[in-house]
Motif scaffolding. Structure first.
Motif, PDB file in Angstrom:
ATOM      1  N   ARG A   1      22.138  30.018  17.314  1.00 20.25           N
ATOM      2  CA  ARG A   1      21.867  30.555  15.963  1.00 20.25           C
ATOM      3  C   ARG A   1      20.970  29.618  15.160  1.00 20.25           C
ATOM      4  N   LEU A   2      21.165  28.309  15.319  1.00 21.07           N
ATOM      5  CA  LEU A   2      20.324  27.352  14.579  1.00 21.07           C
ATOM      6  C   LEU A   2      18.866  27.427  15.035  1.00 21.07           C
ATOM      7  N   ALA A   3      18.639  28.005  16.221  1.00 19.65           N
ATOM      8  CA  ALA A   3      17.265  28.208  16.698  1.00 19.65           C
ATOM      9  C   ALA A   3      16.773  29.615  16.371  1.00 19.65           C
ATOM     10  N   GLY A   4      17.595  30.402  15.667  1.00 25.71           N
ATOM     11  CA  GLY A   4      17.136  31.719  15.215  1.00 25.71           C
ATOM     12  C   GLY A   4      17.625  32.884  16.061  1.00 25.71           C
ATOM     13  N   TYR A   5      18.338  32.619  17.154  1.00 25.69           N
ATOM     14  CA  TYR A   5      18.790  33.726  18.005  1.00 25.69           C
ATOM     15  C   TYR A   5      20.119  34.285  17.504  1.00 25.69           C
ATOM     16  N   GLN A   6      20.288  35.583  17.672  1.00 26.52           N
ATOM     17  CA  GLN A   6      21.566  36.205  17.308  1.00 26.52           C
ATOM     18  C   GLN A   6      22.601  35.828  18.357  1.00 26.52           C
ATOM     19  N   ALA A   7      23.810  35.593  17.905  1.00 26.68           N
ATOM     20  CA  ALA A   7      24.878  35.253  18.848  1.00 26.68           C
ATOM     21  C   ALA A   7      26.092  36.132  18.569  1.00 26.68           C
ATOM     22  N   GLU A   8      26.668  36.672  19.632  1.00 30.49           N
ATOM     23  CA  GLU A   8      27.912  37.441  19.513  1.00 30.49           C
ATOM     24  C   GLU A   8      28.916  36.869  20.495  1.00 30.49           C
ATOM     25  N   ILE A   9      30.125  36.631  19.980  1.00 33.62           N
ATOM     26  CA  ILE A   9      31.154  36.002  20.798  1.00 33.62           C
ATOM     27  C   ILE A   9      32.208  37.038  21.193  1.00 33.62           C
TER      28      ILE A   9
ATOM     29  N   PRO B   1      17.078  29.383  10.188  1.00 29.57           N
ATOM     30  CA  PRO B   1      15.803  30.084  10.363  1.00 29.57           C
ATOM     31  C   PRO B   1      16.056  31.591  10.364  1.00 29.57           C
ATOM     32  N   PRO B   2      15.023  32.411  10.082  1.00 37.03           N
ATOM     33  CA  PRO B   2      15.221  33.867  10.137  1.00 37.03           C
ATOM     34  C   PRO B   2      15.609  34.303  11.551  1.00 37.03           C
ATOM     35  N   LEU B   3      16.325  35.421  11.595  1.00 38.92           N
ATOM     36  CA  LEU B   3      16.812  35.891  12.906  1.00 38.92           C
ATOM     37  C   LEU B   3      15.696  36.478  13.758  1.00 38.92           C
ATOM     38  N   LYS B   4      15.722  36.147  15.032  1.00 36.14           N
ATOM     39  CA  LYS B   4      14.793  36.751  15.998  1.00 36.14           C
ATOM     40  C   LYS B   4      15.452  38.001  16.581  1.00 36.14           C
ATOM     41  N   ASP B   5      14.716  38.722  17.411  1.00 39.18           N
ATOM     42  CA  ASP B   5      15.263  39.955  17.999  1.00 39.18           C
ATOM     43  C   ASP B   5      16.248  39.674  19.131  1.00 39.18           C
ATOM     44  N   GLU B   6      16.015  38.590  19.855  1.00 39.96           N
ATOM     45  CA  GLU B   6      16.828  38.362  21.066  1.00 39.96           C
ATOM     46  C   GLU B   6      18.268  37.995  20.712  1.00 39.96           C
ATOM     47  N   LYS B   7      19.186  38.559  21.518  1.00 38.28           N
ATOM     48  CA  LYS B   7      20.617  38.297  21.294  1.00 38.28           C
ATOM     49  C   LYS B   7      21.191  37.550  22.495  1.00 38.28           C
ATOM     50  N   VAL B   8      22.125  36.648  22.201  1.00 38.16           N
ATOM     51  CA  VAL B   8      22.826  35.909  23.257  1.00 38.16           C
ATOM     52  C   VAL B   8      24.305  36.274  23.176  1.00 38.16           C
ATOM     53  N   ALA B   9      24.884  36.629  24.320  1.00 41.61           N
ATOM     54  CA  ALA B   9      26.328  36.910  24.370  1.00 41.61           C
ATOM     55  C   ALA B   9      27.048  35.631  24.797  1.00 41.61           C
TER      56      ALA B   9
ATOM     57  N   THR C   1      31.854  44.033  31.711  1.00 43.47           N
ATOM     58  CA  THR C   1      31.426  42.971  32.631  1.00 43.47           C
ATOM     59  C   THR C   1      30.180  42.282  32.068  1.00 43.47           C
ATOM     60  N   ILE C   2      29.790  41.224  32.727  1.00 39.74           N
ATOM     61  CA  ILE C   2      28.562  40.537  32.327  1.00 39.74           C
ATOM     62  C   ILE C   2      27.366  41.475  32.486  1.00 39.74           C
ATOM     63  N   ASP C   3      27.385  42.297  33.531  1.00 33.51           N
ATOM     64  CA  ASP C   3      26.277  43.251  33.705  1.00 33.51           C
ATOM     65  C   ASP C   3      26.232  44.258  32.559  1.00 33.51           C
ATOM     66  N   ASP C   4      27.413  44.635  32.053  1.00 33.50           N
ATOM     67  CA  ASP C   4      27.442  45.540  30.880  1.00 33.50           C
ATOM     68  C   ASP C   4      26.773  44.868  29.675  1.00 33.50           C
ATOM     69  N   LEU C   5      26.998  43.544  29.527  1.00 28.92           N
ATOM     70  CA  LEU C   5      26.401  42.841  28.382  1.00 28.92           C
ATOM     71  C   LEU C   5      24.873  42.860  28.483  1.00 28.92           C
ATOM     72  N   PHE C   6      24.350  42.621  29.680  1.00 23.81           N
ATOM     73  CA  PHE C   6      22.885  42.705  29.843  1.00 23.81           C
ATOM     74  C   PHE C   6      22.403  44.131  29.542  1.00 23.81           C
ATOM     75  N   ALA C   7      23.190  45.112  30.002  1.00 22.55           N
ATOM     76  CA  ALA C   7      22.797  46.512  29.764  1.00 22.55           C
ATOM     77  C   ALA C   7      22.780  46.828  28.263  1.00 22.55           C
ATOM     78  N   LYS C   8      23.593  46.092  27.498  1.00 18.94           N
ATOM     79  CA  LYS C   8      23.632  46.318  26.042  1.00 18.94           C
ATOM     80  C   LYS C   8      22.499  45.583  25.325  1.00 18.94           C
ATOM     81  N   GLY C   9      21.683  44.885  26.070  1.00 18.31           N
ATOM     82  CA  GLY C   9      20.492  44.286  25.454  1.00 18.31           C
ATOM     83  C   GLY C   9      20.560  42.774  25.257  1.00 18.31           C
ATOM     84  N   PHE C  10      21.664  42.144  25.640  1.00 21.20           N
ATOM     85  CA  PHE C  10      21.704  40.682  25.522  1.00 21.20           C
ATOM     86  C   PHE C  10      20.743  40.069  26.536  1.00 21.20           C
ATOM     87  N   LYS C  11      20.009  39.058  26.085  1.00 19.46           N
ATOM     88  CA  LYS C  11      18.985  38.460  26.952  1.00 19.46           C
ATOM     89  C   LYS C  11      19.534  37.282  27.758  1.00 19.46           C
ATOM     90  N   ALA C  12      20.633  36.739  27.311  1.00 23.78           N
ATOM     91  CA  ALA C  12      21.272  35.636  28.048  1.00 23.78           C
ATOM     92  C   ALA C  12      22.766  35.706  27.769  1.00 23.78           C
TER      93      ALA C  12
END
Ligand code: SF4
Length: 465
Positions: free
Chosen positions: A161-169, A137-145, A219-230
């Motif tokens: 990703r199969l549901a359209g969310y961006q994923a960064e590992i 599916p097309p990419l949505k705005d929300e990103k998951v770390a 840290t995990i808090d840094d990831l949220f600060a970078k805009g990851f939603k989950a």
């Protein structure tokens, strides 16, 4: 009446002489005709017990049916959607105690060799890159770390990703695969095979950041600060245990994790431009403590790296060994000796602080313990010295503590497993999810795949709520 074929289609494998020369894969997989012949043995049961036996409940019956009917793309698609690592689980799963152990063909004859069929399908996809397997599916705005590029992390990234969310590992090690990469030797699972699975994910647009230690570099808090939603935590259980006996600090004592990681690093150094490990050298006489799959891997690695004598030392009997039968068989064939019902007492060192022996004691089996297995008890007066110059502990893993230490409000249990809600995979921190070995303790690859995949669905529910 249908004609049943009770015997499995044999798989090609390297001879002992061939396999000891190098780190090549021992089992060579099925050809198309062999895979089809094996798939034809499946009864297409009304209730596929094989799927009950699979920890990820992969759609085994269905992908075998599609393959038999000539829809190989469809077969690969439905398995890959459920199991991101089909080329890996087709090589390392404990089939005898999982899907194949539950297959009805095994009641009278030999079970369908499901793992080998799955491996064939995954390899077929690799050798036929023209196949269009996944529709994205097309990419949505929300990103998951996703923290950790092991089985749970890869499965979670694919799921979102199969549901359209961006994923960064984000992963601490040089190569993707987590424990599959640094904890499973190349002759069981080649890094190439892991890379193929990862390439499929990269083509989906999933981004990988290697050499990033969450809890140290950010840290995990840094990831949220970078805009990851989950955030999904799938860092595994990498803190290797030892026995806490005298002499563990001597030169020549390793945990299986370090031993296998250093050996893998040495084998893959030139191909992947990895740094070499200073001072790592396999001993002449190596004792591996423990009898699980990791112990077999360490022993077989030591043989390949030039050890003259390798012994598996286990305080219980062969029948109680937690290792897969095929692993024990290969280990025996390759010349590793087994010291069952023997327990190390202390490691002895020379004047330079190097291992020169190991005092051990013989054991006998007593009444059942809490696990229901006969309890090993020391035989009084049976102490003896084993002539070894290297000791490798393969006695289990605990979860790492770095993430818990650096994430305020993240609850862990008494053995540092991350506490999650069983239905939502959410930790005690809002928007932080976890799954796999960091939650359950060390378990198999397919258990982690299932946890990552199911946690992805929980994250999707959370983001869409
Ligand atoms: Fe086929 Fe065995 Fe599964 Fe039945 S249990 S569907 S025979 S693989």
């Amino acid at each position: 009446m249908a004609e049943y074929v009770w015997k499995q289609t044999p798989m090609r494998q390297l001879t002992k002489e061939e396999r000891l020369k190098e780190f090549s894969e021992v089992l060579l997989g099925y050809s198309y005709e062999q895979a089809l012949a094996e798939a034809d043995r499946c009864l297409q049961c009304q209730h596929p017990f094989c799927q009950d036996g699979c920890p990820a409940h992969n759609p085994i019956k269905e992908y075998i049916r599609l393959f038999r009917e000539g829809d190989i793309e469809g077969a690969i698609r439905i398995d890959r959607e459920s199991n991101v690592l089909m080329a890996c689980t087709g090589r390392v799963c404990d089939w005898e105690h999982q899907c194949e152990g539950a297959c009805v063909m095994g009641v009278r004859g030999e079970p369908v060799r499901i793992g080998a069929i799955e491996r064939f399908l995954a390899d077929y996809q690799h050798f036929h890159p023209e196949l269009e397997i996944m529709e994205l599916p097309p990419l949505k705005d929300e990103k998951v770390a996703v923290i950790g590029a092991g089985p749970a992390g890869l499965a979670c990234a694919q799921g979102v990703r199969l549901a359209g969310y961006q994923a960064e590992i984000f992963d601490a090690w040089y190569l993707p695969g987590g424990v599959m990469s640094y904890g499973i030797p190349q002759f069981v699972l080649q890094q190439d095979v892991i890379d193929r699975e990862v390439d499929i994910l990269k083509k989906m647009g999933i981004k990988f950041h290697h050499g990033v230690v969450i809890g140290k570099d950010m840290t995990i808090d840094d990831l949220f600060a970078k805009g990851f939603k989950a955030v999904f935590v799938g860092v595994g259980a990498n803190k290797a245990k030892t026995m806490g006996i005298e002499g563990e600090d001597l030169e020549g004592v390793y945990t299986a994790k370090d031993f296998l990681m250093f050996a893998t690093q040495e084998v893959l150094t030139s191909k992947y431009n990895l740094p070499t490990v200073d001072g790592f050298k396999v001993g002449k006489k190596v004792a591996v403590i423990g009898a699980g799959n990791t112990a077999m891997d360490a022993a077989r690695t030591a043989i390949r790296m030039g050890a003259e004598e390798v012994k598996i030392v286990y305080r219980r009997s062969k029948e109680q060994s937690p290792s897969r039968e095929i692993e024990i068989e290969h280990t025996e064939h390759e010349g590793v000796k087994f010291e069952y019902l023997v327990n190390p007492l202390r490691i002895l060192g020379d004047e330079n602080g190097r291992v020169k022996g190991m005092e051990s004691i013989r054991m006998k089996l007593g009444s059942p313990d809490r696990s229901g297995r006969p309890r090993p008890e020391p035989v009084e007066g049976s102490e003896f010295i084993m002539d070894v110059d290297q000791v490798v502990f393969a006695v289990g893993y605990d979860p790492e503590t770095l993430i818990a230490q650096t994430t305020p409000g993240l609850e862990v249990n008494s053995w540092n497993g991350i506490v999650v809600d069983n239905d939502t995979y959410m930790t005690s921190r809002e928007g932080v999810f976890a799954g796999g070995d960091s939650v359950t303790g060390a378990n198999t690859v397919v258990h982690a795949v299932a946890a990552g995949r199911d946690a992805a669905q929980a994250i999707i529910n959370y983001l869409e709520d």
